[in-house]
Write a protein that holds these residues in place. Structure first.
Motif, mmCIF file in Angstrom:
data_model
loop_
_atom_site.group_PDB
_atom_site.id
_atom_site.type_symbol
_atom_site.label_atom_id
_atom_site.label_comp_id
_atom_site.label_asym_id
_atom_site.label_seq_id
_atom_site.Cartn_x
_atom_site.Cartn_y
_atom_site.Cartn_z
ATOM 1 N N GLU A 35 0.826 -1.207 0.000
ATOM 2 C CA GLU A 35 0.000 0.000 0.000
ATOM 3 C C GLU A 35 0.863 1.260 0.000
ATOM 4 O OE1 GLU A 35 -2.480 -0.423 3.410
ATOM 5 O OE2 GLU A 35 -3.761 -1.967 2.500
ATOM 6 N N THR A 89 -5.446 -5.886 8.293
ATOM 7 C CA THR A 89 -5.261 -4.927 7.202
ATOM 8 C C THR A 89 -6.365 -5.051 6.162
ATOM 9 O OG1 THR A 89 -2.867 -5.086 7.539
ATOM 10 C CG2 THR A 89 -3.616 -4.072 5.496
ATOM 11 N N GLU A 93 -9.540 -2.322 5.180
ATOM 12 C CA GLU A 93 -9.811 -1.876 3.809
ATOM 13 C C GLU A 93 -11.246 -2.194 3.415
ATOM 14 O OE1 GLU A 93 -9.780 -2.140 -0.658
ATOM 15 O OE2 GLU A 93 -9.777 -3.877 0.669
ATOM 16 N N ARG A 94 -11.745 -3.360 3.817
ATOM 17 C CA ARG A 94 -13.123 -3.742 3.499
ATOM 18 C C ARG A 94 -14.133 -2.842 4.208
ATOM 19 N NH1 ARG A 94 -13.013 -9.103 1.378
ATOM 20 N NH2 ARG A 94 -11.358 -8.951 -0.195
ATOM 21 N N ALA A 100 -8.758 2.626 -0.848
ATOM 22 C CA ALA A 100 -9.160 1.324 -1.386
ATOM 23 C C ALA A 100 -8.092 0.777 -2.324
ATOM 24 C CB ALA A 100 -10.488 1.458 -2.125
ATOM 25 N N HIS A 101 -7.957 -0.535 -2.333
ATOM 26 C CA HIS A 101 -6.938 -1.163 -3.168
ATOM 27 C C HIS A 101 -7.199 -0.953 -4.654
ATOM 28 C CE1 HIS A 101 -5.426 -4.095 0.175
ATOM 29 N NE2 HIS A 101 -5.285 -2.823 0.478
ATOM 30 N N TYR A 118 -4.741 8.910 3.795
ATOM 31 C CA TYR A 118 -3.658 7.943 4.042
ATOM 32 C C TYR A 118 -2.941 8.241 5.355
ATOM 33 C CZ TYR A 118 1.390 7.128 4.019
ATOM 34 O OH TYR A 118 2.682 6.863 4.405
ATOM 35 N N HIS A 121 -5.274 7.565 8.409
ATOM 36 C CA HIS A 121 -5.392 6.120 8.599
ATOM 37 C C HIS A 121 -4.114 5.569 9.231
ATOM 38 C CE1 HIS A 121 -4.542 2.053 6.724
ATOM 39 N NE2 HIS A 121 -5.600 1.798 7.453
#
Length: 262
Positions: A35, A89, A93-94, A100-101, A118, A121
């Motif tokens: 990330e 991790t 994110e979910r 988001a990826h 970012y 977080h």
């Protein structure tokens, strides 16, 4: 007596529980490395001076993943598949925390707000990581196998937390204070829920591996819920405050290679 040290010692002494612990830790660190690497590549032109620090953050996380895998290798063990419900991790994110990826997978520069998200977080999750590593440092700094790894990772996590404080304060001085506080509160509230759920899942898996009696598991579950209640009511505030760190420009240099740990 049931204590953090005795619990971790029990996990450390059993090959299967140690495999699970190191696999979970390595997976989370490696994901964090990816990330941060993507964020460093996508930092917008106006914030390019931040990119080397983000890249250093990612390099540290990758290094931590390699260290946990090296600990497994030292005992002749292979990593295990990380159970979904223990993947801190991924679950963050979910839950929509951080970037988001699918956003990071696109070759599209981030916005200034993305960078703030970012950092916010990271400020929350690095608080957790720093606290966890300090707990391990307290009990295992002189351990013949874990000691040097714990010292290195703990130092890195403290540096990451200092970096997040410093950069967020810089954005706050530039007029983004309200946005930062809003994102920090949202991240903190979500993180404490995810941390509770992951803690319950990890304890369940460890209990199954180690054959814990029902009473012991019940005490641990009650403790996790009590900690969550405290964090939901009061403890979350420690994750959203910003203070100028004693260590300035904590990620201004190259990452310390893990061969110093070995």
């Amino acid at each position: 007596m049931l204590s953090a040290k005795s619990l971790f010692q029990e996990i450390l002494d059993n090959d299967e529980s140690f495999r699970l612990f190191c696999s979970i830790a390595a997976g989370g660190e490696t994901q964090g490395g990816w990330e941060n690497g993507r964020i460093a590549a996508l930092v917008p032109p106006g914030l390019r001076e931040l990119a080397p620090k983000v890249a250093r953050h990612g390099a540290d996380e990758d290094k931590h993943g390699r260290i946990f895998n090296a600990l497994l290798k030292q005992r002749g063990l292979q990593p295990v598949t990380v159970p979904y419900e223990t993947d801190y991790t991924l679950l963050l994110e979910r839950h929509g925390i951080g970037l988001a990826h699918d956003r990071l997978s696109r070759e599209e520069p981030l916005t200034e707000r993305d960078v703030i998200v970012y950092l916010a977080h990271s400020r929350v999750t690095e608080q957790r990581a720093s606290e966890q590593m300090r707990l391990l440092l307290k009990h295992f700094a002189e351990h013949p196998v874990l000691g040097r790894a714990v010292k290195m990772i703990s130092r890195d996590e403290d540096n990451h937390l200092a970096y997040c404080h410093e950069e967020l304060l810089r954005f706050a001085r530039a007029g983004h204070g309200r946005t930062i506080q809003s994102v920090l509160r949202e991240c903190a509230q979500a993180e404490i829920r995810v941390y509770r759920d992951v803690s319950l899942a990890v304890m369940s898996h460890m209990g199954a591996v180690l054959g814990w009696p029902r009473a012991k598991s019940a005490v641990l579950v009650a403790g996790i819920h009590a900690m969550h209640a405290y964090e939901r009511l009061v403890g979350w505030r420690r994750m959203v405050t910003l203070e100028q760190p004693t260590l300035r420009d904590a990620l201004g240099g190259p990452a310390v290679p893990e061969n110093e740990y070995a």
